[in-house]
Scaffold this active site. Structure first.
Site, PDB file in Angstrom:
ATOM      1  N   ILE A   1       3.164  -0.457  -1.708  1.00 53.59           N
ATOM      2  CA  ILE A   1       3.348  -0.696  -3.136  1.00 53.59           C
ATOM      3  C   ILE A   1       2.374   0.161  -3.919  1.00 53.59           C
ATOM      4  O   ILE A   1       1.171   0.177  -3.631  1.00 53.59           O
ATOM      5  CB  ILE A   1       3.123  -2.184  -3.487  1.00 53.59           C
ATOM      6  CG1 ILE A   1       4.191  -3.071  -2.844  1.00 53.59           C
ATOM      7  CG2 ILE A   1       3.090  -2.384  -5.006  1.00 53.59           C
ATOM      8  CD1 ILE A   1       5.597  -2.873  -3.380  1.00 53.59           C
ATOM      9  N   LYS A   2       2.897   0.861  -4.922  1.00 52.91           N
ATOM     10  CA  LYS A   2       2.061   1.639  -5.833  1.00 52.91           C
ATOM     11  C   LYS A   2       2.063   0.948  -7.185  1.00 52.91           C
ATOM     12  O   LYS A   2       3.115   0.656  -7.744  1.00 52.91           O
ATOM     13  CB  LYS A   2       2.585   3.057  -5.958  1.00 52.91           C
ATOM     14  CG  LYS A   2       1.629   3.990  -6.704  1.00 52.91           C
ATOM     15  CD  LYS A   2       2.159   4.345  -8.056  1.00 52.91           C
ATOM     16  CE  LYS A   2       1.298   5.471  -8.659  1.00 52.91           C
ATOM     17  NZ  LYS A   2       1.758   5.915  -9.982  1.00 52.91           N
TER      18      LYS A   2
END
Length: 354
Positions: free
Chosen positions: A240-241
């Site tokens: 996840i960014k």
């Protein structure tokens, strides 16, 4: 000039105690899946990811200066589309030539380079076996007037596989008018990417003009970004960014959705590390790695800001940084040094999880 931890200590300045001595009283670090050399074995070996996905995850986690640590340093350059090529590359025009994007990631010892299909396609045979490619398959095209928050596909998962990508990346603007379509579109793309053996990285951004109230923008509030992360992991993103949280109370201030008082009193605080830990917790308690973005470049103060971001992410239990503009909007030699300084935060044994 000092190097390593001494340099980091120097850049933190008067805030050194605030960041390095903080003890997290919200989620205990023992409850988190922390980055480690055995991260893939401990998490993904038990999952539905096929052997090809595991191999590409291992390539990403095993490359560069942070290889085999469980941490990631990824160079992202998609601002030529997301903002405009002129605004992104005018400070350093050498990056109008996309080969320099890949060269910067290589010379800095990054785990991978995340950029456009056009860039990776043009240099696939030269570099795909030298550094893991993350093919960004959708973008927000900002030439439309008036601008809108609308991520659309610019490439296919099959083409990403053909050019040798180890992973695909995509953005969802959670909360935007088109978010339902984006969620379904990206979830389908991620399913196909896993079938073909590629890892998946999701840019989990919140976007809605209604997320601003009384002059305060809650698109980077811990509760809203945390929930965006939780939506992203259920879409089976492998990484996840997310933007670093700057405050909290989006649900309660705007007056929508569902919340609980403990979200703000017990599970978080006003400290940046605790706000970021709430994001990590929403990534299945760290089982899906959280990489925070480095933000815009302001020129003066970039090094200090970059180091603080890395320290916050690491001490919160995050997996690394995905930093672009602070690196490529300066001469390449300086960009390499900045990226390696960030990597030094994750290599430093003196900087521990809070």
């Amino acid at each position: 000039m000092n190097t390593g931890f001494d340099r980091i200590h120097e850049l933190l300045g008067t805030d050194v105690g605030y960041f390095l001595d903080h003890s997290c009283k919200t989620f205990d670090k023992k409850s988190l899946q922390l980055p480690s050399p055995n991260f893939i074995d401990e998490v993904f070996a038990n999952s539905n990811r096929n052997p090809q996905v595991l191999r590409n995850l291992a390539a990403l986690y095993g490359h560069g200066r942070l290889g085999e640590t469980g941490y990631l340093s990824i160079l992202p350059v998609d601002q030529g589309i997301e903002h405009s090529a002129g605004s992104a590359f005018a400070p350093n025009p050498v990056y109008f030539d996309p080969e320099n994007i890949i060269r910067l990631a290589l010379e800095a010892g990054c785990n991978g380079v995340a950029t456009t299909m056009g860039t990776l396609g043009l240099f696939a045979r030269k570099y795909a076996y030298k550094i893991p490619f993350v093919a960004k398959i959708n973008h927000n095209e900002l030439l439309t007037y008036p601008n809108k928050h609308e991520q659309i596909l610019f490439g296919s998962v099959e083409d990403a596989w053909n050019l040798g990508a180890a992973a695909v990346g995509a953005t969802v603007y959670f909360g935007s008018e088109g978010s339902n379509r984006q969620i379904m579109e990206v979830a389908e793309a991620f399913e196909r990417a896993h079938q073909l053996g590629m890892a998946t990285i999701l840019w989990c951004y919140t976007r809605n003009s209604g997320f601003e109230k009384d002059g305060k923008n809650y698109e980077t509030a811990a509760d809203l970004t945390g929930q965006a992360n939780h939506l992203g992991v259920t879409m089976q993103a492998d990484i996840i960014k997310q933007k670093l949280p700057t405050h909290n109370g989006g649900f309660t201030s705007i007056g929508f959705g569902k919340s609980h008082p403990d979200m703000y009193d017990k599970l978080s605080s006003s400290h940046p590390i605790d706000l970021c830990r709430y994001q990590v917790a929403n990534c299945y308690m760290g089982k899906i790695g959280l990489i925070n973005s480095g933000g815009a470049s302001s020129g003066e103060g970039d090094l200090e800001e970059a180091v603080k971001t890395a320290v916050i992410n690491k001490r919160a239990g995050g997996t690394g940084l995905i930093m672009g503009r602070k690196a490529f909007q300066r001469p390449m030699e300086e960009g390499v040094k900045l990226l390696q300084l960030i990597q030094d935060v994750y290599l430093s044994k003196e900087i521990t999880v809070a």
